[in-house]
Every structure is written in structure tokens, then in C-alpha cells.
Design a protein around this motif. Structure first.
Motif, PDB file in Angstrom:
ATOM      1  N   ASP A 146      32.399   9.794 -25.781  1.00 50.15           N
ATOM      2  CA  ASP A 146      33.566   8.672 -25.564  1.00 50.15           C
ATOM      3  C   ASP A 146      32.648   7.603 -25.273  1.00 50.15           C
ATOM      4  O   ASP A 146      32.195   7.397 -24.252  1.00 50.15           O
ATOM      5  N   GLN A 156      34.108   4.911 -24.230  1.00 52.57           N
ATOM      6  CA  GLN A 156      35.009   4.046 -23.356  1.00 52.57           C
ATOM      7  C   GLN A 156      34.545   4.809 -21.723  1.00 52.57           C
ATOM      8  O   GLN A 156      34.573   4.220 -20.636  1.00 52.57           O
ATOM      9  N   THR A 157      34.356   5.895 -21.826  1.00 50.84           N
ATOM     10  CA  THR A 157      34.175   6.805 -20.623  1.00 50.84           C
ATOM     11  C   THR A 157      32.779   7.484 -20.571  1.00 50.84           C
ATOM     12  O   THR A 157      32.530   7.909 -19.207  1.00 50.84           O
ATOM     13  N   GLY A 158      32.059   7.544 -21.420  1.00 51.84           N
ATOM     14  CA  GLY A 158      30.983   8.392 -21.352  1.00 51.84           C
ATOM     15  C   GLY A 158      31.182   9.791 -21.436  1.00 51.84           C
ATOM     16  O   GLY A 158      30.210  10.655 -21.397  1.00 51.84           O
ATOM     17  N   LYS A 159      32.318  10.195 -21.378  1.00 50.46           N
ATOM     18  CA  LYS A 159      32.800  11.910 -21.595  1.00 50.46           C
ATOM     19  C   LYS A 159      32.328  12.441 -22.858  1.00 50.46           C
ATOM     20  O   LYS A 159      32.541  11.926 -23.969  1.00 50.46           O
TER      21      LYS A 159
END
Length: 329
Positions: A96, A98-101
Motif C-alpha cells: 500500500d 499510503q501506509t507501507g502495509k
């Protein structure tokens, strides 16, 4: 799919959802977006192996404003077939933006790289092809050679394919496979014979020295050079680029460092007037060929943009299936 904290999609799951036309479309868009500066990507990382010979490439990046970023690891070990193993392997990690997940792992065993490479080769073949195709020539006899024969012949509108390989037995097996698929395919004993009969030639070998002499190249020939994607690799006599009227590069800096263009520069040849971005040609803002008598070359070293595009497409298609929706839920 393997059970984990995040979905891991297998090669069979990836192959189930991807279609050739969709891949051609997204790879075309990716090459164009790269030329427009819409991709954020670090220089490609690579590991080179000598005993046994092989290489590992790491590419990563994202489209500006995109929802994900992608890390791709792809490798080739060229003595694997003698051990009963596939030459290529690899996977793609999708995160992701936006989050790095982590969103998913595409355990594609290197096939997504093969597919996007096949798509890029086919697009480059069409971009510089003369108006009348005599036959498609392929230098190489591995799985990428088969991909190029299938993908490029379709986009060029020909079923005439001539194969040359450093291993004649492998080249013969590839011809048999292509004939079973409906192609009119045959082997050539020499590289020169390929160029004698074909005015579009795709080179996809791991050669570390020039295998195409300048004397073999006739007027009106279009060459797509794909094998030189690492330091030390080479397929073309540099003088071929010196006589080319158009040289399309997927990334000028990469090609000047590790592509066929690098060898032309090292030989002291001035190719600047012939150079054009493949992305600009595909966008309709440049010419891949001026006249049917031109010698033209496409120098392809591979782009992170292609990996981002095909991984994004695969995730979107998988997650739109019942299996993908159940995993997301």
C-alpha cells in the motif's frame, strides 16, 4: 493461495486471470508513463553469478498518485535446464503506497517478468517494423524466445518464424512446439541465415559478446535487442547502432549503462541523432521508422514501470474474483 497474514498468490492463480491483450495494454501505458516521468523508481539492483552463470534483478517503484508500490525480484540461472529446473524464477511484493502495509505476494516464479518482457518486445517490434513483414526472426531458443515468437508474430500479423539458437537441439524443439501451435516455423543454421530471410529480428539470448555481425544486417531490417540487460551482456556489433537511422530506447540512461547502446558509446559511435524514446514512439510523439529502407533498433533493458503495471493488474483481477474477494473479506 497460501494461508498467511497476507495473501500469497501462486503462478496458477496469476495465469488464470491475465490475458495477453490486457498485458499489452498496461505495458504500453507503463512504457509511455515512464517516458513522461510519471514513475518513481530507483536504479535497478543486480547480482551477477559466474559459477554457475546467472543473474538476479531487483526493481521497485510506483506510479505518481498510484495506490501501490511494487518490489520485484527476478532471476535467471542458465544451466538450470540441464538440472531439470526452470531457468527463471522470482516473485513480486505489492505494498500500500499510503501506509507501507503489504497487500499481497505474487509468487509468479518469474513468469510475470517473462510476460511483461514479451509484451514490451512485441510492442517494440511493431513500433519499428517495416510496412511489409517477410518473416520474424528469433535469436534464442529459451522460454523468452518462444514468448517473443508468439507475441510478436501476432502483433506483426505473420506466422512465418525463423529460429536460431546456440544449441541446435533446443532450437529444433522450439520450432516443433511453434509448429504444433500453428506457426510456419523453421530453424536457421546461422545468424546470417536469419537476417537473410527476416526483416524483423528479436534477439533474446544471455550472450556476453556480439553474435550479430554488422555484415548480416540488410537495409529495411528492424532489430529488437533484449538480451543485454546486465553489465557485460551484448548481442549486437556496435556498428549496427552506428548505421541505424532510429534507435528506440526504453530508458536512455539504462541503455547507455548496460544495453546495446553502452557498447556503441564505448566504441566511440555518435548515435545521438538516431535516438528516440520508445515511450514517445508508442504515444505517437516520435517515429520508430522513417522509411522502409531504414535499419532500426529497439534497445530494451526493462523498466520498473512494467513490473508495477503488471503486478497492479494481476492484483486487481485476482481480487475481483470470488477467491480474491473472500481473501480480502
Amino acid at each position: 493461495m497460501t494461508s498467511a497474514m497476507f495473501p500469497i498468490y501462486s503462478l496458477s492463480e496469476v495465469r488464470t486471470v491475465l490475458r495477453r491483450k490486457d498485458m499489452l495494454d498496461v505495458v504500453r501505458e507503463a512504457i509511455v508513463r515512464h517516458s513522461l516521468g510519471e514513475v518513481v523508481a530507483a536504479p535497478s539492483g543486480e547480482l551477477l553469478f559466474q559459477q554457475p552463470p546467472g543473474d538476479c534483478h531487483i526493481r521497485f517503484g510506483y506510479f505518481r498518485g498510484g495506490a501501490v508500490f511494487v518490489v520485484k525480484i527476478a532471476m535467471g540461472f542458465y544451466e538450470n535446464p540441464a538440472r531439470g529446473l526452470e531457468t527463471n524464477n522470482g516473485l513480486m511484493l505489492v505494498f500500500d503506497a499510503q501506509t507501507g502495509k503489504i497487500i499481497a505476494v505474487l509468487n509468479d516464479e518469474g513468469w510475470l517478468t517473462s510476460w511483461r518482457t514479451a509484451a514490451a518486445g512485441a510492442l517494440a517490434a511493431k513500433a519499428g517494423a517495416p510496412s511489409q513483414i517477410t518473416a520474424l526472426g528469433i535469436l534464442g531458443s529459451g522460454h523468452q524466445a518462444e514468448h517473443q515468437a508468439r507475441w510478436a508474430s501476432e502483433i506483426l500479423g505473420t506466422d512465418q518464424v525463423v529460429i536460431w539458437g546456440r544449441d541446435p537441439a533446443k532450437a529444433s524443439r522450439l520450432v516443433q512446439s511453434l509448429c504444433h501451435q500453428g506457426f510456419s516455423a523453421r530453424t536457421a543454421a546461422t545468424v546470417e541465415e536469419v537476417f537473410e530471410h527476416c526483416n524483423v529480428v528479436i534477439t533474446c539470448t544471455p550472450s556476453t559478446q556480439a553474435i550479430v555481425p554488422v555484415s548480416a544486417v540488410k537495409r529495411g531490417t528492424h532489430i529488437v535487442a533484449m538480451g543485454a540487460d546486465s553489465l557485460g551482456k551484448q548481442e549486437l556489433d556496435p556498428r549496427i547502432l552506428g548505421l541505424a537511422r532510429v534507435i528506440m530506447t526504453d530508458d536512455r540512461q539504462q541503455c547507455a549503462q548496460r544495453g546495446e547502446l553502452a557498447h556503441a558509446i564505448a566504441a566511440g559511435l555518435d548515435t545521438s541523432k538516431a535516438e528516440v524514446s520508445l515511450g514517445q514512439v508508442l504515444a505517437g510523439n516520435g517515429a520508430g521508422r522513417i522509411s522502409d529502407d531504414d535499419v532500426t533498433v529497439a534497445d530494451l533493458t526493462g523498466l520498473a514501470a512494467q513490473d508495477i503495471a503488471i503486478a497492479t493488474l494481476a492484483i486487481e483481477l485476482i481480487q475481483s474474483t470470488p477467491l480474491g474477494r473472500s481473501v480480502q473479506g
